[in-house]
Design a protein around this motif. Structure first.
Motif, PDB file in Angstrom:
ATOM      1  N   ARG A   1       0.962  -1.159  -0.003  1.00 40.09           N
ATOM      2  CA  ARG A   1      -0.091  -0.062  -0.270  1.00 40.09           C
ATOM      3  C   ARG A   1       0.915   1.215   0.022  1.00 40.09           C
ATOM      4  NH1 ARG A   1      -5.334  -1.524   0.052  1.00 40.09           N
ATOM      5  NH2 ARG A   1      -5.504   0.911  -0.415  1.00 40.09           N
ATOM      6  N   ARG A   2       0.423   2.184  -0.584  1.00 43.97           N
ATOM      7  CA  ARG A   2       1.298   3.432  -0.764  1.00 43.97           C
ATOM      8  C   ARG A   2       0.496   4.979  -0.059  1.00 43.97           C
ATOM      9  NH1 ARG A   2       1.250   3.861  -6.987  1.00 43.97           N
ATOM     10  NH2 ARG A   2       2.900   5.415  -6.605  1.00 43.97           N
ATOM     11  N   THR A   3      -0.403   4.696   0.917  1.00 43.78           N
ATOM     12  CA  THR A   3      -0.977   5.841   1.552  1.00 43.78           C
ATOM     13  C   THR A   3      -0.420   5.300   2.956  1.00 43.78           C
ATOM     14  OG1 THR A   3      -2.875   5.860  -0.052  1.00 43.78           O
ATOM     15  CG2 THR A   3      -3.121   6.911   1.973  1.00 43.78           C
TER      16      THR A   3
ATOM     17  N   THR B   1      -0.466  15.835   0.971  1.00 39.52           N
ATOM     18  CA  THR B   1      -0.615  14.442   0.548  1.00 39.52           C
ATOM     19  C   THR B   1      -0.151  13.393   1.719  1.00 39.52           C
ATOM     20  OG1 THR B   1       0.458  13.024  -0.971  1.00 39.52           O
ATOM     21  CG2 THR B   1       1.867  14.735  -0.273  1.00 39.52           C
ATOM     22  N   THR B   2      -0.715  12.289   1.616  1.00 39.10           N
ATOM     23  CA  THR B   2      -0.126  11.348   2.509  1.00 39.10           C
ATOM     24  C   THR B   2       0.468   9.974   1.761  1.00 39.10           C
ATOM     25  OG1 THR B   2      -2.144  10.191   2.577  1.00 39.10           O
ATOM     26  CG2 THR B   2      -2.112  11.717   4.297  1.00 39.10           C
ATOM     27  N   ASN B   3       0.839  10.341   0.526  1.00 44.77           N
ATOM     28  CA  ASN B   3       1.626   9.165  -0.315  1.00 44.77           C
ATOM     29  C   ASN B   3       2.951   9.219   0.269  1.00 44.77           C
ATOM     30  OD1 ASN B   3       2.977   7.764  -2.127  1.00 44.77           O
ATOM     31  ND2 ASN B   3       1.972   8.869  -4.018  1.00 44.77           N
ATOM     32  N   VAL B   4       3.365   8.019   0.562  1.00 43.73           N
ATOM     33  CA  VAL B   4       4.547   7.868   1.161  1.00 43.73           C
ATOM     34  C   VAL B   4       5.744   7.977   0.056  1.00 43.73           C
ATOM     35  CG1 VAL B   4       3.711   6.402   3.186  1.00 43.73           C
ATOM     36  CG2 VAL B   4       4.234   5.138   1.114  1.00 43.73           C
ATOM     37  N   ASP B   5       5.439   7.775  -1.095  1.00 42.40           N
ATOM     38  CA  ASP B   5       6.477   7.677  -2.096  1.00 42.40           C
ATOM     39  C   ASP B   5       6.645   9.371  -2.292  1.00 42.40           C
ATOM     40  OD1 ASP B   5       6.266   5.213  -2.570  1.00 42.40           O
ATOM     41  OD2 ASP B   5       4.693   5.511  -4.267  1.00 42.40           O
ATOM     42  N   ALA B   6       5.763  10.218  -2.042  1.00 40.21           N
ATOM     43  CA  ALA B   6       6.297  11.679  -1.997  1.00 40.21           C
ATOM     44  C   ALA B   6       6.777  12.069  -0.868  1.00 40.21           C
ATOM     45  CB  ALA B   6       5.078  12.326  -2.487  1.00 40.21           C
TER      46      ALA B   6
ATOM     47  N   THR C   1      11.826  12.039   1.265  1.00 38.01           N
ATOM     48  CA  THR C   1      12.884  12.775   1.320  1.00 38.01           C
ATOM     49  C   THR C   1      13.766  12.600   2.428  1.00 38.01           C
ATOM     50  OG1 THR C   1      11.379  14.483   2.606  1.00 38.01           O
ATOM     51  CG2 THR C   1      11.574  14.574   0.157  1.00 38.01           C
TER      52      THR C   1
ATOM     53  N   ILE D   1      -4.029   5.746  -4.373  1.00 36.31           N
ATOM     54  CA  ILE D   1      -2.798   6.637  -5.139  1.00 36.31           C
ATOM     55  C   ILE D   1      -2.854   5.994  -6.340  1.00 36.31           C
ATOM     56  CG2 ILE D   1      -0.661   7.195  -5.478  1.00 36.31           C
ATOM     57  CD1 ILE D   1      -0.486   7.037  -2.339  1.00 36.31           C
TER      58      ILE D   1
ATOM     59  N   PRO E   1       6.868   3.288  -7.663  1.00 36.19           N
ATOM     60  CA  PRO E   1       8.304   3.539  -7.868  1.00 36.19           C
ATOM     61  C   PRO E   1       9.125   2.412  -7.909  1.00 36.19           C
ATOM     62  CG  PRO E   1       7.229   4.166  -5.843  1.00 36.19           C
ATOM     63  CD  PRO E   1       6.182   4.006  -6.675  1.00 36.19           C
TER      64      PRO E   1
ATOM     65  N   PRO F   1      12.400  18.556  -2.832  1.00 37.02           N
ATOM     66  CA  PRO F   1      12.834  17.034  -2.893  1.00 37.02           C
ATOM     67  C   PRO F   1      13.583  16.883  -4.397  1.00 37.02           C
ATOM     68  CG  PRO F   1      10.898  17.143  -2.700  1.00 37.02           C
ATOM     69  CD  PRO F   1      11.163  18.553  -2.784  1.00 37.02           C
TER      70      PRO F   1
ATOM     71  N   PRO G   1      10.448  13.084  -7.678  1.00 37.37           N
ATOM     72  CA  PRO G   1       8.993  12.876  -7.604  1.00 37.37           C
ATOM     73  C   PRO G   1       8.153  14.033  -7.042  1.00 37.37           C
ATOM     74  CG  PRO G   1       9.752  11.173  -6.207  1.00 37.37           C
ATOM     75  CD  PRO G   1      10.979  12.241  -6.459  1.00 37.37           C
ATOM     76  N   LEU G   2       8.654  14.828  -6.221  1.00 36.19           N
ATOM     77  CA  LEU G   2       7.790  15.659  -5.717  1.00 36.19           C
ATOM     78  C   LEU G   2       7.599  16.830  -6.552  1.00 36.19           C
ATOM     79  CD1 LEU G   2       7.796  16.261  -1.951  1.00 36.19           C
ATOM     80  CD2 LEU G   2       5.994  15.909  -3.256  1.00 36.19           C
TER      81      LEU G   2
ATOM     82  N   ARG H   1      -6.019  17.391  -5.134  1.00 32.71           N
ATOM     83  CA  ARG H   1      -5.713  17.184  -3.494  1.00 32.71           C
ATOM     84  C   ARG H   1      -6.256  16.005  -3.060  1.00 32.71           C
ATOM     85  NH1 ARG H   1      -7.488  21.619   0.919  1.00 32.71           N
ATOM     86  NH2 ARG H   1      -7.636  19.945   2.570  1.00 32.71           N
TER      87      ARG H   1
ATOM     88  N   LEU I   1      -4.897  10.464  -3.235  1.00 36.15           N
ATOM     89  CA  LEU I   1      -4.010  10.122  -2.314  1.00 36.15           C
ATOM     90  C   LEU I   1      -3.746   8.476  -2.612  1.00 36.15           C
ATOM     91  CD1 LEU I   1      -4.812  11.817   0.951  1.00 36.15           C
ATOM     92  CD2 LEU I   1      -3.201  12.636  -0.752  1.00 36.15           C
TER      93      LEU I   1
END
Lengths: 100, 216
Positions: free
Chosen positions: A25-27, A89-94, A97, B79, B84, B197, B200-201, B213, B216
């Motif tokens: 999962r990604r969220t 966002t809560t996307n863990v990919d974004a 950092t 999402i 990735p 970053p 991707p960001l 928005r 997600l």
């Protein structure tokens, strides 16, 4: 009364499903839900072993794990809300950092 | 045995819904089903106190918190887009199968050392627990027996956990509080500009994507 092994097998299945959820999962919220699933699988195994050994220590451990999970959920969801305010966002990919 | 055979498929179905559902609200409702089934399994394992705690704390309080945050952040949609790490699904599947297999081997080679009702007899040796142990011999795992163990042998972890809960409450409040408005009239809603970053960001921060928005 079902044997302890059945409960441990069910616990292992639930834990594996939760682990798959954490990995795929990604969220951030969905990852938290999967972690809760894994904690519950561990709790189930602890209670099954408590019955099997005739000792209430396992049940006490489950009580403490439940409290820890509640604290973890409170802090984790607060962090998610704080991050969402800054990043939308809560996307863990974004949010990756901090890696490296 | 019948309770286990009824509740175990319910728990598994709830777990699969939790992991596979597209909508986060559906996933959390699936988790509620799993939690209630696990509470029933606790009851079938002579842990009535833990079953009640599971229903009240987990299926009640924690899941309400989850649903509240999901709806607050409008985060119920999955999402979309490129993954990735392309091989993560295969990796997760292989890992899950290995884990379930290893635990199944342990599970079906396990033999009970002694049943709970017999082991609670050992509590009689500890001074001061004779009455609770007598209750526990009939119904082991009820609130009296668990509380006796929790407040004698596990007093220090119990107190430590209570301190931890207090810290968690204070931390959660401190994390989500809004910044105090500055006296020189700086707008309160001023957004902190983060250092950009890597890859991707950059596209995620374009104003075109900001309309997405809720995605997600």
């Amino acid at each position: 009364m079902a044997p302890t092994g059945y409960y441990v097998a069910l616990s292992g299945l639930l834990f594996a499903i939760g682990m798959i959820g954490v990995l795929t999962r990604r969220t951030a919220i969905m990852i938290f839900l999967s972690v809760e699933l894994m904690l519950n699988a561990a709790n189930l195994a602890l209670v099954a072993f408590a019955r099997s050994w005739g000792d209430l220590t396992g049940q006490t451990a489950v009580f403490i794990v439940m409290t820890l999970a509640a604290a973890e959920v409170a802090i984790g969801l607060a962090i998610i809300v704080a991050i969402f305010r800054k990043r939308e966002t809560t996307n863990v990919d974004a949010l990756a950092t901090l890696k490296g | 045995m019948i309770a286990f055979l009824l509740l175990a498929p319910l728990a598994l179905i709830g777990a699969i819904i939790t992991v596979a559902a597209k909508n986060a609200v559906h996933a959390s409702l699936g988790l509620v089903g799993t939690l209630l089934s696990v509470a029933g399994l606790f009851a079938s394992l002579n842990a009535s106190f833990l079953a009640a705690t599971q229903v009240i704390v987990y299926a009640g309080a924690v899941m309400v918190l989850f649903l509240f945050v999901i709806m607050l952040l409008n985060a119920n949609q999955p999402i979309s887009g490129r993954d990735p790490v392309p091989f993560v699904r295969e990796l997760a599947g292989i890992g899950g199968v290995i884990l379930a297999g290893a635990l199944a081997v342990i599970a079906f080679t396990y033999r009970d050392p002694r049943p709970l009702a017999q082991g609670v007899e050992g509590l009689r040796g500890i001074p001061g627990v004779s009455t609770a142990a007598e209750i526990a011999t009939r119904t082991p795992g009820n609130a009296a027996a668990v509380g006796e163990v929790l407040l004698t042998r596990f007093l220090l972890p119990f107190e430590a956990v209570s301190v931890l809960l207090l810290v968690a409450i204070v931390g959660a409040v401190a994390l989500v509080q809004r910044p105090v408005p500055q006296p020189d009239g700086t707008p309160e809603k001023e957004r902190v500009v983060l250092p950009g970053p890597a890859e991707p960001l950059v596209e995620a921060r374009e104003p075109v994507v900001l309309s997405e928005r809720g995605r997600l």
